[in-house]
Motif scaffolding. Sequence first.
Motif, PDB file in Angstrom:
ATOM      1  N   SER A 427      31.746  50.561  40.324  1.00  0.00           N
ATOM      2  CA  SER A 427      32.793  50.023  39.458  1.00  0.00           C
ATOM      3  C   SER A 427      34.176  50.288  40.027  1.00  0.00           C
ATOM      4  O   SER A 427      35.122  49.528  39.783  1.00  0.00           O
ATOM      5  CB  SER A 427      32.678  50.621  38.053  1.00  0.00           C
ATOM      6  OG  SER A 427      32.845  52.025  38.075  1.00  0.00           O
ATOM      7  N   ALA A 428      34.324  51.358  40.804  1.00  0.00           N
ATOM      8  CA  ALA A 428      35.616  51.637  41.439  1.00  0.00           C
ATOM      9  C   ALA A 428      35.987  50.561  42.458  1.00  0.00           C
ATOM     10  O   ALA A 428      37.163  50.368  42.766  1.00  0.00           O
ATOM     11  CB  ALA A 428      35.587  53.006  42.102  1.00  0.00           C
ATOM     12  N   LEU A 429      34.983  49.831  42.984  1.00  0.00           N
ATOM     13  CA  LEU A 429      35.260  48.758  43.926  1.00  0.00           C
ATOM     14  C   LEU A 429      36.037  47.619  43.286  1.00  0.00           C
ATOM     15  O   LEU A 429      36.653  46.806  43.991  1.00  0.00           O
ATOM     16  CB  LEU A 429      33.946  48.214  44.506  1.00  0.00           C
ATOM     17  CG  LEU A 429      33.173  49.130  45.450  1.00  0.00           C
ATOM     18  CD1 LEU A 429      31.846  48.494  45.827  1.00  0.00           C
ATOM     19  CD2 LEU A 429      33.991  49.434  46.698  1.00  0.00           C
ATOM     20  N   ASN A 430      35.996  47.522  41.946  1.00  0.00           N
ATOM     21  CA  ASN A 430      36.703  46.441  41.268  1.00  0.00           C
ATOM     22  C   ASN A 430      38.178  46.411  41.653  1.00  0.00           C
ATOM     23  O   ASN A 430      38.767  45.338  41.840  1.00  0.00           O
ATOM     24  CB  ASN A 430      36.575  46.597  39.751  1.00  0.00           C
ATOM     25  CG  ASN A 430      35.152  46.413  39.278  1.00  0.00           C
ATOM     26  OD1 ASN A 430      34.344  45.783  39.955  1.00  0.00           O
ATOM     27  ND2 ASN A 430      34.826  46.968  38.124  1.00  0.00           N
ATOM     28  N   ILE A 431      38.778  47.587  41.751  1.00  0.00           N
ATOM     29  CA  ILE A 431      40.193  47.664  42.109  1.00  0.00           C
ATOM     30  C   ILE A 431      40.406  47.133  43.524  1.00  0.00           C
ATOM     31  O   ILE A 431      41.338  46.366  43.791  1.00  0.00           O
ATOM     32  CB  ILE A 431      40.695  49.106  41.995  1.00  0.00           C
ATOM     33  CG1 ILE A 431      40.532  49.612  40.556  1.00  0.00           C
ATOM     34  CG2 ILE A 431      42.140  49.227  42.433  1.00  0.00           C
ATOM     35  CD1 ILE A 431      40.795  51.080  40.388  1.00  0.00           C
ATOM     36  N   ALA A 432      39.524  47.525  44.434  1.00  0.00           N
ATOM     37  CA  ALA A 432      39.643  47.056  45.816  1.00  0.00           C
ATOM     38  C   ALA A 432      39.485  45.542  45.894  1.00  0.00           C
ATOM     39  O   ALA A 432      40.196  44.871  46.668  1.00  0.00           O
ATOM     40  CB  ALA A 432      38.597  47.746  46.691  1.00  0.00           C
ATOM     41  N   PHE A 433      38.571  44.966  45.100  1.00  0.00           N
ATOM     42  CA  PHE A 433      38.373  43.521  45.125  1.00  0.00           C
ATOM     43  C   PHE A 433      39.613  42.786  44.633  1.00  0.00           C
ATOM     44  O   PHE A 433      40.035  41.790  45.228  1.00  0.00           O
ATOM     45  CB  PHE A 433      37.171  43.139  44.251  1.00  0.00           C
ATOM     46  CG  PHE A 433      35.851  43.652  44.767  1.00  0.00           C
ATOM     47  CD1 PHE A 433      35.632  43.823  46.121  1.00  0.00           C
ATOM     48  CD2 PHE A 433      34.825  43.970  43.889  1.00  0.00           C
ATOM     49  CE1 PHE A 433      34.416  44.294  46.599  1.00  0.00           C
ATOM     50  CE2 PHE A 433      33.607  44.440  44.346  1.00  0.00           C
ATOM     51  CZ  PHE A 433      33.402  44.605  45.703  1.00  0.00           C
ATOM     52  N   LEU A 480      43.018  44.846  32.876  1.00  0.00           N
ATOM     53  CA  LEU A 480      41.757  44.449  32.254  1.00  0.00           C
ATOM     54  C   LEU A 480      40.572  45.223  32.823  1.00  0.00           C
ATOM     55  O   LEU A 480      39.666  45.622  32.079  1.00  0.00           O
ATOM     56  CB  LEU A 480      41.531  42.947  32.424  1.00  0.00           C
ATOM     57  CG  LEU A 480      42.446  42.038  31.596  1.00  0.00           C
ATOM     58  CD1 LEU A 480      42.198  40.572  31.932  1.00  0.00           C
ATOM     59  CD2 LEU A 480      42.260  42.280  30.108  1.00  0.00           C
ATOM     60  N   ILE A 481      40.547  45.434  34.144  1.00  0.00           N
ATOM     61  CA  ILE A 481      39.391  46.133  34.698  1.00  0.00           C
ATOM     62  C   ILE A 481      39.442  47.623  34.421  1.00  0.00           C
ATOM     63  O   ILE A 481      38.475  48.341  34.713  1.00  0.00           O
ATOM     64  CB  ILE A 481      39.236  45.882  36.214  1.00  0.00           C
ATOM     65  CG1 ILE A 481      40.399  46.485  36.991  1.00  0.00           C
ATOM     66  CG2 ILE A 481      39.078  44.404  36.498  1.00  0.00           C
ATOM     67  CD1 ILE A 481      40.212  46.411  38.491  1.00  0.00           C
ATOM     68  N   SER A 482      40.562  48.102  33.854  1.00  0.00           N
ATOM     69  CA  SER A 482      40.637  49.509  33.473  1.00  0.00           C
ATOM     70  C   SER A 482      40.180  49.740  32.039  1.00  0.00           C
ATOM     71  O   SER A 482      40.078  50.889  31.604  1.00  0.00           O
ATOM     72  CB  SER A 482      42.073  50.014  33.632  1.00  0.00           C
ATOM     73  OG  SER A 482      42.916  49.501  32.610  1.00  0.00           O
TER      74      SER A 482
END
Length: 492
Positions: A427-433, A480-482
């Motif tokens: 889920s931490a990859l969401n920020i990188a994406f 939003l992803i947070s």
Amino acid sequence: MRPERCTSDRGGGVGASRWAVRAGAFALALVGVLLLARGVAASNAAVGLSEASRDALAVPRWLYVATGGAAIGASALLAGFVTDRRFVAQIHGWRRDFGTHPRLRRAGAALGGVLGLALFALVVYRGIDGPQLATINFAVVVVFAGGRAGLTMAAYLLGNGWPALNPFRTIAERLPNGFVAYPTRLGRWPAVVGVLLLVWIETTTGVTDTPERLAVLAAAYGAVAVAGAVIVGSDAWFGNADPVATFFRFYGRVAPLAWEDGRLRASLPAMRLVEGDGWDETGTDHGERRVVSGLDDVAVAVALVWELTFSGFVTTEQGAAVIRTVANAGIPPLLVYAVLFVGGFAVFYGAFLGASRVAVRRVLTTRTPRSLAVAFAPSLLVIAAGYHLAHYFGFFLSLLPSLAAVLVSPLSGPTNPIVLTLPGWVSALNIAFVLGGHLVAIWVAHSTAYRLFPSRLQAIRSQYPFVLVMISYTAVSLWLISLPTATPAFVG
């Protein structure tokens, strides 16, 4: 090259000022990256249909979002360091030719056509006749895990396979078609409406967990697509009006692999979005085929960004709470969703068109706001791809065993479906994406500007209004992803 009222980008004072801004931007980007790295380690973000973590962020959310936007803005300023036009052209113009391979292409098209027809028939049949539990029903798992997530990711990471799979085109091309000329004045606006309508149906009708309803809607969509292609012709319908074909075509332009002029070619990811001056004010193509040639195409690009933002918002706890609060005041829930959906798209679309008007005033160009909006809109597709990857990557991985199970045994649902529980680092990859998509988008905008303007200073300044819009998209996406996810309110 059209004549421009060039402003000088030389001179000691201007040069010193620019270097000072760049040095400050570099420092800001460094601080932003460090803070974001800490945010990645501390956050357990999840969006969309994935399970959300209820852990609080160790870094304050406002700081996490603000530094993300700052990093994007700083990267745009840092792009000003790259002013060698030859180098910029080499990056977006690089191609590797793998030949025509006509037999392979024909075989792939034939196999894809059969596979697409079989999958569509099974979606309708198993949606109605299969188990009505979403996690084991063939229709739901294939459409959302296989199509909405997996096939879309393949479209922008590898290449667009939908033209080969498209079952509706396979049927329509074997029937008499083309009885009426497609009205050119409509452009691609029917596809814009169709994309937004499909997102509306996905979000508000409960098709994600009601297999029979999904099957009926899929059959209805197929009937409309085949009928439309028969009436106006396959090329006209699937090139302009069909929302699914348009959806995959736009995402596919981000991919490194594509068939160009009958040849399979590889490029650097997203670099085929950099489109030059081979067109006029009417959008007529005089060179390489453009993915965006009018304001209707700009609307498609904005819609791909907005639909993920909207679905990301309504599937968060905070979004669901806002909708419940407004609906409890006596306003019908569907009206609340409609106002939010249409109003949000109008704001996103208006902001991008507003950026083009500001850019024209800033650089003193003879180009129109419309032409700049059309030129810079392809960069939005990279933003949409990054946000889609953040939105669906974890969802796809978690349902991959279920997808494999229903594909292997489509006529009998798995008795013991497996849904993977993903480690926190996924889920931490969401920020990188999200950040990666925005950074590549800024390079696309940078390359586009250098193809449009003869002056380096004009090229750099023209990007700033669009970068401000991108920063806004970044801040919203990171916010939003947070947030923890929840079932959309009043949907079912």
